[in-house]
Scaffold this motif. Structure first.
Motif, mmCIF file in Angstrom:
data_model
loop_
_atom_site.group_PDB
_atom_site.id
_atom_site.type_symbol
_atom_site.label_atom_id
_atom_site.label_comp_id
_atom_site.label_asym_id
_atom_site.label_seq_id
_atom_site.Cartn_x
_atom_site.Cartn_y
_atom_site.Cartn_z
ATOM 1 N N GLY A 196 0.817 -1.205 0.000
ATOM 2 C CA GLY A 196 0.000 0.000 0.000
ATOM 3 C C GLY A 196 0.850 1.253 0.000
ATOM 4 N N ALA A 197 1.913 1.260 0.821
ATOM 5 C CA ALA A 197 2.801 2.422 0.881
ATOM 6 C C ALA A 197 3.507 2.645 -0.452
ATOM 7 N N ALA A 198 3.955 1.563 -1.083
ATOM 8 C CA ALA A 198 4.643 1.690 -2.376
ATOM 9 C C ALA A 198 3.693 2.229 -3.436
ATOM 10 N N LEU A 199 2.430 1.758 -3.410
ATOM 11 C CA LEU A 199 1.457 2.229 -4.399
ATOM 12 C C LEU A 199 1.140 3.709 -4.195
ATOM 13 N N VAL A 200 0.993 4.137 -2.956
ATOM 14 C CA VAL A 200 0.690 5.547 -2.686
ATOM 15 C C VAL A 200 1.813 6.442 -3.192
ATOM 16 N N ARG A 201 3.046 6.001 -3.057
ATOM 17 C CA ARG A 201 4.172 6.821 -3.527
ATOM 18 C C ARG A 201 4.115 7.005 -5.046
ATOM 19 N N VAL A 202 3.684 5.971 -5.759
ATOM 20 C CA VAL A 202 3.544 6.102 -7.215
ATOM 21 C C VAL A 202 2.347 6.977 -7.553
ATOM 22 N N LEU A 203 1.235 6.764 -6.866
ATOM 23 C CA LEU A 203 0.023 7.523 -7.151
ATOM 24 C C LEU A 203 0.195 9.013 -6.864
ATOM 25 N N ALA A 204 1.135 9.351 -5.986
ATOM 26 C CA ALA A 204 1.371 10.760 -5.660
ATOM 27 C C ALA A 204 1.826 11.554 -6.879
ATOM 28 N N THR A 205 2.303 10.874 -7.913
ATOM 29 C CA THR A 205 2.770 11.557 -9.121
ATOM 30 C C THR A 205 1.672 11.643 -10.181
#
Length: 358
Positions: A196-205
């Motif tokens: 979940g944390a890894a996905l949020v970091r990508v979605l932030a862009t």
């Protein structure tokens, strides 16, 4: 909020002068569509209009406007670039770039535009370009015409048929009007583990709003994400004892991603999402074997087989086998973008539409 607008608001609020560069028209093959934006400051740039020699020339032109604009209010200009002959780029088309020098005096309309888009209100932005004093007119914001709320960028060129050269025509009387819409799509993410944390970091862009849900006591958000200076402004955390309530409260046409660490919680979430039926996307983390198990359990719960077939499991676009959290996150984000562009087929094409008016 669109990221270029958030950056523009931040820079102007700090008293910085900037040049907003917009692809006002794209003719033939071009690196970016009409409406694409870049921000140029005295010593930095944000966002891109396509890179290469075109972008280098655009930055050089923008910085000249930054210097000249200290003496001229609302300094603006249009310039046409033939990508093949003059810049040596392989695209072969041409673009007209709009340059607008902005300072703290423009913060009012920028803040209004940001607020409108944050509330989902489509807005038309009109900017005059001319060799006369009318170029000093303020940027105008207005309501779009009824039924015309898709993103669009139009350059109304009143001198295109007068026999002028390309750049002479570009800097004669012209009006840039663009319809700006809230392009962000709503993602409901369940699960605050490493994935979940890894996905949020990508979605932030990406242009999306993320509602990130896990149960009380879960180790989220990670400290580095919560306190980062560039924290995602459209990321909202929710420690929820009953995650199915978050499903029921989500907006129609939401994009659901389920990746908790509890099998029965995932099953309850899947049942709730599929019973709603009004989602744009539902993805469940797991293998093909897990999908078969869920299909059987969901069928036993009376879920419509057509809804079960819509469930995306395993998650992510095909062809990426690596199981590292970062790889799964990138594959999942790509799948969400594919689903968004399929679900909203007009949003990209409409943004590229250009026209000339005499």
């Amino acid at each position: 909020m669109q990221t270029w607008l958030a950056d523009l608001q931040q820079l102007l609020a700090h008293g910085d002068a900037v040049v907003l560069v917009t692809v006002a028209r794209a003719e033939g093959s071009a690196p970016r569509d009409a409406g694409t934006k870049m921000i140029v400051t005295r010593d930095a740039t944000r966002h891109t209009i396509g890179g290469g020699h075109l972008e280098w020339k655009a930055i050089d032109t923008a910085r000249k406007l930054l210097r000249d604009g200290m003496r001229v209010a609302h300094l603006r200009r249009l310039e046409r670039f033939a990508l093949g002959p003059s810049l040596g780029q392989c695209c072969g088309g041409a673009v007209v770039l709009a340059f607008e020098r902005l300072d703290i005096g423009d913060l009012g309309w920028v803040t209004t535009l940001a607020r409108r888009l944050a509330h989902g209100e489509a807005t038309v932005r009109s900017v005059a370009f001319a060799t006369t004093a009318s170029a000093a007119e303020a940027v105008l914001l207005s309501e779009p015409e009824a039924g015309a709320e898709r993103a669009d960028c139009l350059l109304w060129d009143h001198a295109s048929a007068s026999g002028m050269s390309a750049n002479e025509s570009a800097n004669a009387s012209a009006l840039l009007t663009e319809t700006l819409v809230a392009r962000e799509f709503a993602i409901e993410l369940f699960g605050a583990g490493h994935l979940g944390a890894a996905l949020v970091r990508v979605l932030a862009t990406l242009p999306c709003r993320v509602h990130w849900v896990d149960e009380p006591g879960a180790a989220f958000p990670p400290d580095d994400m919560l306190h980062a200076p560039d924290a995602h402004p459209d990321l909202h955390f929710d420690a929820c004892s009953d995650a199915t309530q978050a499903v029921m409260q989500a907006a129609p046409q939401s994009y659901f991603v389920v990746m908790t660490q509890d099998y029965m919680r995932d099953l309850a979430l899947a049942e709730c999402i599929l019973r709603r039926g009004d989602y744009a996307f539902f993805g469940l983390l797991g293998s093909y074997a897990r999908r078969q198990q869920f299909e059987q359990r969901l069928a036993a719960l009376g879920i419509d087989p057509m809804q079960i077939a819509r469930m995306q499991c395993p998650l992510g676009i095909a062809g990426i086998a690596d199981k590292a959290p970062e790889s799964i996150a990138i594959a999942t984000a790509a799948q969400l973008l594919q689903a968004y562009e399929t679900h909203e087929p007009g949003h990209t094409a409409s943004a590229a539409h250009t026209t000339t008016r005499r």
